[in-house]
Write an enzyme that holds these catalytic residues in place. Structure first.
Site, PDB file in Angstrom:
ATOM      1  N   HIS A 107       0.750  -1.275   0.060  1.00 54.71           N
ATOM      2  CA  HIS A 107      -0.113   0.239   0.064  1.00 54.71           C
ATOM      3  C   HIS A 107       0.847   1.159  -0.073  1.00 54.71           C
ATOM      4  CE1 HIS A 107      -3.846  -1.648  -0.504  1.00 54.71           C
ATOM      5  NE2 HIS A 107      -4.282  -1.968   0.767  1.00 54.71           N
ATOM      6  N   ASP A 169      -6.045   4.886  10.091  1.00 56.17           N
ATOM      7  CA  ASP A 169      -7.476   5.024   9.679  1.00 56.17           C
ATOM      8  C   ASP A 169      -7.823   3.587   8.874  1.00 56.17           C
ATOM      9  OD1 ASP A 169      -7.587   7.692  10.697  1.00 56.17           O
ATOM     10  OD2 ASP A 169      -7.285   8.482   8.791  1.00 56.17           O
ATOM     11  N   GLU A 289      -9.697  14.221  14.822  1.00 54.69           N
ATOM     12  CA  GLU A 289      -9.224  14.376  13.290  1.00 54.69           C
ATOM     13  C   GLU A 289     -10.066  15.722  12.619  1.00 54.69           C
ATOM     14  OE1 GLU A 289      -8.866  11.277  10.563  1.00 54.69           O
ATOM     15  OE2 GLU A 289      -7.432  10.149  11.721  1.00 54.69           O
TER      16      GLU A 289
END
Ligand code: FAD
Length: 544
Positions: A107, A169, A289
Site C-alpha cells: 500500500h 484510519d 481528526e
C-alpha cells in the site's frame, strides 16, 4: 555401516533432485542472472517465484505510478526463510549483493516496497501458514507477526477483551508496513503513533542476524527500525501494547467555516487529556481528526465520509457550500469510547467536552456505532469504491506534517489558494493535530520541532482506471494532481514553512539529508551498522 551410508546418500540425492524438479516446475523463466547461482541450491529457493503473476504483483503498488521489476518474489513460510535469503545476499558481497524488499500489502505510493532486479519478500505468505498472533491479556500485550494485518490484530485481541490503543484510519495494512513509517490516526494525540506503542521486536537485520530488541535491549536497533522505512531490518514480530477494549463509540462531526476557530478547537480538545481539567473531563476524547470540505470535495463524494452523513445532512452541507461566502468548510471529527460501565454517563461527558466549541450552530452530527465499526470505518468505503472500479486507480497522495505556528499560513496558501478552485479534486483532505511529546525522538521517524504539529493528508485519487504505466503517465487528472503537489511543496519552501513529509518520497541524497535534518548522521551510522551493504528496502531510494 557402509550400506547405511550409501542408503542415506541415495535419499539425499533423491531429495535434491525432487527439490530441483519442483523448483523447475514452478519457474516459468530461467534462473534470474542477478541472483547468485548458490541460492538456487538452498532450501529457501523452493520458496522463490519468478512467474508472471508474482512479478506483476511485486512491481505495482497502491500509488500505481511506479514500476520496478524484481528478479524474483519469495513467499516465506517462516522467519528462517527470510534469514536464509538475507544471508545469501550478504554472503555474495564479493560478487554483488542483491537487494531485498519486504512487502506488506504493497500500500505504498511510490514504489517503496519494490526491489528492481532483487527479491521482494511477500510477507503476507507467512500469515497463511499460521495465526501468528498471540495475546497476553493479563500482561497487556499482543505478539504479532510483522506480516499481520491490523484488522486481524483487532479481531484477535478483542477475543481477550483488549485492543491496541493507537491505530491507522485503515486497518488492511500490515504491522511491519505501518511500523516502518509511524502509524498515525486520530488517537495519536493521546497515545502517540503506533511506533510509540511497541514493547519489543524481532528483526532480521541486513546482515542476516535475528535480533530481539526493545527500549532496554539492543535499543539502537529498536529505535532505528521504528519509523526506519525498512532500512535496517525486516520486522518478523512486534509486541504491541494493548488496553481494555471499549464496546461502543460516540462519533461526532461538527462543521466550521472559520479555519482558525476549527484549529483552535482541535488544539483545545487535544490539550484536555494532557492538562487534566475538571474531574468529569479527565478522560478527554479518544480520537480527534478533521477534514476540508469544498464543493468539489463534498462529503457525499468523499470516501472518508460518504456514509457518515445522512441524505438530509448532505443537502444541508451542500446548500451552505453553494453560498458564495462559504465555498470552503472544515469538519472537526471526534470520538468518545464507552462500554456498559459508562453508558449512562458518556453523553453528559461528551456534552461537557464539546460545550463552548465554535462550530456553526446546528451543524453537529452524531452517530453511535460499535467499536469495531468505528475502527474499521474505511473498509465499507473501500468496498463501495471497489464495486465501482474506483479503488484500483492512481493515488498521487501527499502527506505532510505542518508546524502549528504555520498552519494558518498553510490554510491560506494551500486550501484557500492552490486547491480552492481546482476542479480536479477527488479524495479526502485530512487536517488534525498531534503532540510531539507523544513521539520518541530516538526513533527514526521525522516530525517538526514544535510541540503541536498538524498532519495534512491530501489523499487524492485520479478517477481514471489506468492499466499500464504509460497510460497512467498520460492520465491528465493524475498529472494535474501531481502538479498541485509540486506547487504545494514549492509554496511551503518559498514561505519557509518547515513541513516534513510523512511516507516521504525523495529522489536525491540532498533531499533525504534535508528531510532527516539533525537525525541524518545517526540514520546513516545505523545503516552502516545494521545493513552495511544497503540490501534492504531499495525502493525508498535513500542509499540505493
Ligand atoms: P508496504 O507498502 O508493503 O511497505 C512499506 C515499506 O515498509 C516498504 O519500504 C517495505 O519494504 C517496508 N516493510 C514492509 N513490511 C516490513 C517489515 N515487516 N519489516 C520491515 N519493513 C517492512 N498510514 C498511517 O500512518 N495512517 C493511516 O491512517 C493510513 N491510512 C492509509 C489508508 C490507505 C487506504 C492506504 C493505502 C495507506 C494508508 N496509510 C496510512 C499508509 C500506510 O501506513 C503505508 O502505506 C504503509 O507502508 C502500508 O503498509 P503496507 O503493509 O502496505 O506496507
Amino acid at each position: 555401516m557402509g550400506k547405511n551410508k550409501s542408503i542415506s546418500c541415495c535419499f539425499t540425492v533423491i531429495a535434491f533432485v525432487k527439490r530441483l524438479v519442483s523448483r523447475i516446475g514452478k519457474q516459468s523463466r530461467p534462473w534470474p542472472p542477478s541472483l547468485p547461482r548458490e541460492l538456487q541450491f538452498l532450501d529457501v529457493a523452493a520458496r522463490l517465484r519468478v512467474d508472471f503473476d508474482a512479478i506483476t504483483m511485486a512491481s505495482t503498488d497502491f500509488g500505481k505510478f511506479s514500476r520496478e521489476i524484481p528478479a524474483a518474489v519469495i513467499c516465506p513460510s517462516s522467519e528462517d526463510d527470510i534469514v536464509a535469503l538475507v544471508r545469501s545476499s550478504y554472503a555474495s558481497a564479493s560478487s554483488s549483493p542483491f537487494s531485498i524488499a519486504a512487502r506488506g500489502q504493497g500500500h505504498s505510493l511510490r514504489g517503496q516496497a519494490m526491489a528492481s532486479g532483487g527479491v521482494v519478500v511477500d510477507m503476507r505468505a507467512m500469515a497463511i501458514n499460521s495465526g501468528r498472533i498471540s495475546v497476553c491479556g493479563s500482561a497487556l500485550y499482543a505478539d504479532v507477526g510483522g506480516e499481520q494485518l491490523w484488522i486481524d490484530v483487532l479481531n484477535a485481541t478483542l477475543w481477550h477483551g483488549v485492543a491496541p490503543s493507537s491505530w491507522t484510519d485503515y486497518l488492511y495494512l500490515t504491522v511491519g508496513g505501518t511500523l516502518s513509517n509511524a502509524g498515525i490516526s486520530g488517537q495519536s494525540f493521546r497515545h502517540g503513533p503506533q511506533i510509540s506503542n511497541v514493547k519489543e521486536l524481532d528483526v532480521v537485520t541486513g546482515r542476516g542476524e535475528v535480533v530481539t530488541c526493545s527500549r532496554d535491549m539492543n535499543s539502537e536497533l529498536f529505535c532505528a527500525v521504528l519509523g526506519g522505512l525498512g532500512q535496517f531490518g525486516i520486522i518478523t514480530r512486534a509486541r504491541i501494547a494493548v488496553e481494555q477494549a471499549p464496546s461502543r463509540v460516540k462519533w461526532v462531526r461538527m462543521l466550521y467555516h472559520d479555519f482558525s476557530a476549527f484549529t483552535r478547537d482541535q488544539e483545545y480538545l487535544i490539550s484536555i487529556h494532557v492538562n487534566g481539567g475538571d474531574e468529569g473531563m479527565k478522560q478527554g476524547l479518544d480520537y480527534v481528526e478533521g477534514s476540508v470540505v469544498t464543493s468539489q470535495l463534498s462529503p457525499a463524494s468523499n470516501w472518508r465520509s460518504s456514509s457518515f452523513f445522512s441524505q438530509t445532512d448532505h443537502s444541508k452541507i451542500s446548500s451552505i457550500l453553494a453560498n458564495q461566502q462559504h465555498d470552503i468548510l472544515y469538519y472537526l471529527e471526534v470520538a468518545k469510547y464507552y462500554d456498559h460501565l459508562t453508558v449512562d454517563t458518556v453523553d453528559g461527558e461528551l456534552e461537557v467536552l464539546l460545550s463552548g466549541l465554535s462550530f456553526i450552530p446546528g451543524l453537529i452530527f452524531t452517530k453511535d456505532v460499535s467499536y469495531v465499526d468505528f475502527l474499521n470505518r474505511v473498509r465499507s468505503e473501500e468496498l463501495k469504491l471497489r464495486s465501482k472500479g474506483q479503488w484500483d486507480v492512481p493515488h498521487p497522495w501527499l502527506n505532510l506534517f505542518v508546524p502549528k505556528s504555520r498552519i494558518l499560513d498553510f490554510d491560506v496558501g494551500v486550501f484557500k489558494g492552490i486547491l480552492r478552485h481546482s476542479s480536479n479534486l477527488v479524495g479526502p483532505i485530512l487536517v488534525y493535530p498531534m503532540l510531539r511529546s507523544k513521539w520518541d525522538d530516538r526513533m527514526s521517524a521525522v516530525i517538526p520541532g514544535e510541540e503541536i504539529f498538524y498532519c495534512v493528508g491530501l489523499l487524492h485519487s485520479s478517477p481514471n482506471v489506468t492499466t499500464t504505466l504509460d497510460e497512467c503517465k498520460e492520465d491528465h487528472q493524475y498529472l494535474v494532481l501531481e502538479e498541485h503537489n509540486k506547487k504545494i511543496l514549492e509554496f511551503c519552501e518559498e514561505a519557509s514553512i518547515e513541513v516534513k513529509q510523512y511516507l516521504p518520497n525523495y529522489r536525491s541524497r540532498a533531499e533525504w539529508m534535508n528531510h532527516f535534518g539533525p537525525k541524518w548522521e545517526v540514520f546513516k551510522e545505523r545503516k552502516n551498522k545494521f545493513d552495511p551493504l544497503a540490501i534492504l528496502s531499495p525502493g525508498q531510494r535513500i542509499f540505493n
